[in-house]
Design a protein around this motif. Structure first.
Motif, mmCIF file in Angstrom:
data_model
loop_
_atom_site.group_PDB
_atom_site.id
_atom_site.type_symbol
_atom_site.label_atom_id
_atom_site.label_comp_id
_atom_site.label_asym_id
_atom_site.label_seq_id
_atom_site.Cartn_x
_atom_site.Cartn_y
_atom_site.Cartn_z
ATOM 1 N N ASP A 1 37.854 39.900 46.038
ATOM 2 C CA ASP A 1 37.250 41.186 46.343
ATOM 3 C C ASP A 1 37.574 42.152 45.198
ATOM 4 N N PRO A 2 36.586 42.854 44.674
ATOM 5 C CA PRO A 2 36.853 43.801 43.588
ATOM 6 C C PRO A 2 37.917 44.849 43.920
ATOM 7 N N GLY B 1 39.558 37.013 49.256
ATOM 8 C CA GLY B 1 38.860 36.124 48.348
ATOM 9 C C GLY B 1 39.049 34.681 48.741
ATOM 10 N N MET B 2 38.686 33.812 47.818
ATOM 11 C CA MET B 2 38.785 32.379 48.049
ATOM 12 C C MET B 2 39.174 31.686 46.751
ATOM 13 N N VAL B 3 40.024 30.668 46.874
ATOM 14 C CA VAL B 3 40.372 29.814 45.749
ATOM 15 C C VAL B 3 40.106 28.384 46.207
ATOM 16 N N GLN B 4 39.608 27.572 45.303
ATOM 17 C CA GLN B 4 39.268 26.201 45.667
ATOM 18 C C GLN B 4 39.645 25.251 44.552
ATOM 19 N N THR C 1 29.269 41.334 46.707
ATOM 20 C CA THR C 1 29.544 42.498 45.856
ATOM 21 C C THR C 1 28.987 42.234 44.457
ATOM 22 N N PRO C 2 28.491 43.256 43.798
ATOM 23 C CA PRO C 2 27.870 43.036 42.479
ATOM 24 C C PRO C 2 28.801 42.356 41.470
ATOM 25 N N HIS D 1 41.069 43.590 42.358
ATOM 26 C CA HIS D 1 41.086 43.225 40.935
ATOM 27 C C HIS D 1 42.147 44.044 40.210
ATOM 28 N N GLY D 2 42.832 43.410 39.274
ATOM 29 C CA GLY D 2 43.820 44.094 38.457
ATOM 30 C C GLY D 2 45.161 44.323 39.135
ATOM 31 N N ARG D 3 45.371 43.724 40.309
ATOM 32 C CA ARG D 3 46.615 43.940 41.051
ATOM 33 C C ARG D 3 47.512 42.701 41.072
ATOM 34 N N GLY D 4 47.158 41.655 40.337
ATOM 35 C CA GLY D 4 47.989 40.456 40.284
ATOM 36 C C GLY D 4 47.721 39.454 41.398
ATOM 37 N N VAL D 5 46.770 39.751 42.270
ATOM 38 C CA VAL D 5 46.466 38.855 43.387
ATOM 39 C C VAL D 5 45.886 37.539 42.868
#
Length: 163
Positions: free
Chosen positions: A78-79, A56-59, A20-21, A82-86
């Motif tokens: 993933d956009p 998404g991914m966290v590392q 995604t851009p 975004h902005g949802r506290g994830v």
């Protein structure tokens, strides 16, 4: 939000998210290896899932020299989330794991200095700015460099931000 070790069934969706851009602008060339995300044994990676869907991914990676021991964190989402506290929840969950299970006393993260959304997210978890790392990372087009903000979090500070 649940973190699960990255598995083969997550790869297609993680590659889509990286494409995604909004994400590609920050994580360029992350997935160029055909073996990604299993191509670096020094990094531990988790899929960020929400209601069973990969988002998404966290590392993290660890410096294990006793004189410099700490862990560093990176994340992309993933956009659509975004902005949802994830992101905040994912970073906080991983931070608690790194402090309590992996016994790190200090964590670091280094967003692009102009990535205000990421900086707000990490601040909400308890990370604090340490300083600017000048021309620390290549720009997404590969043609130049941009500054990153070094942020850290001490174990005793995480306790003030319960998860």
């Amino acid at each position: 939000m649940v973190l699960v070790p990255v598995a083969t069934e997550h790869v297609q969706e993680l590659r889509r998210i990286l494409g995604t851009p909004q994400v590609r602008a920050r994580w360029r060339n992350e997935d160029t290896s055909p073996h990604w995300p299993f191509d670096d044994d020094s990094v531990t990676r988790f899929a960020v899932t929400l209601d069973g869907a990969v988002r998404g991914m966290v590392q993290y990676d660890e410096e294990d020299d006793d004189d410099y021991r700490h862990a560093s964190i990176d994340i992309f989402l993933d956009p659509v989330v975004h902005g949802r506290g994830v992101g905040r929840d994912a970073v906080a969950t991983l931070a608690h794991h790194l402090v309590h299970a992996r016994t790190h006393h200090r964590l670091v993260i280094d967003p692009a200095a102009d990535n205000e959304q990421a900086i707000r997210c990490y601040t909400a978890v308890g990370f604090r700015p340490v300083g600017i790392m000048r021309h620390h990372e290549r720009d997404s087009d590969g043609g130049g460099w941009h500054d990153c903000l070094l942020m850290d979090l001490l174990a005793e500070e995480l306790a003030r931000h319960p998860h």
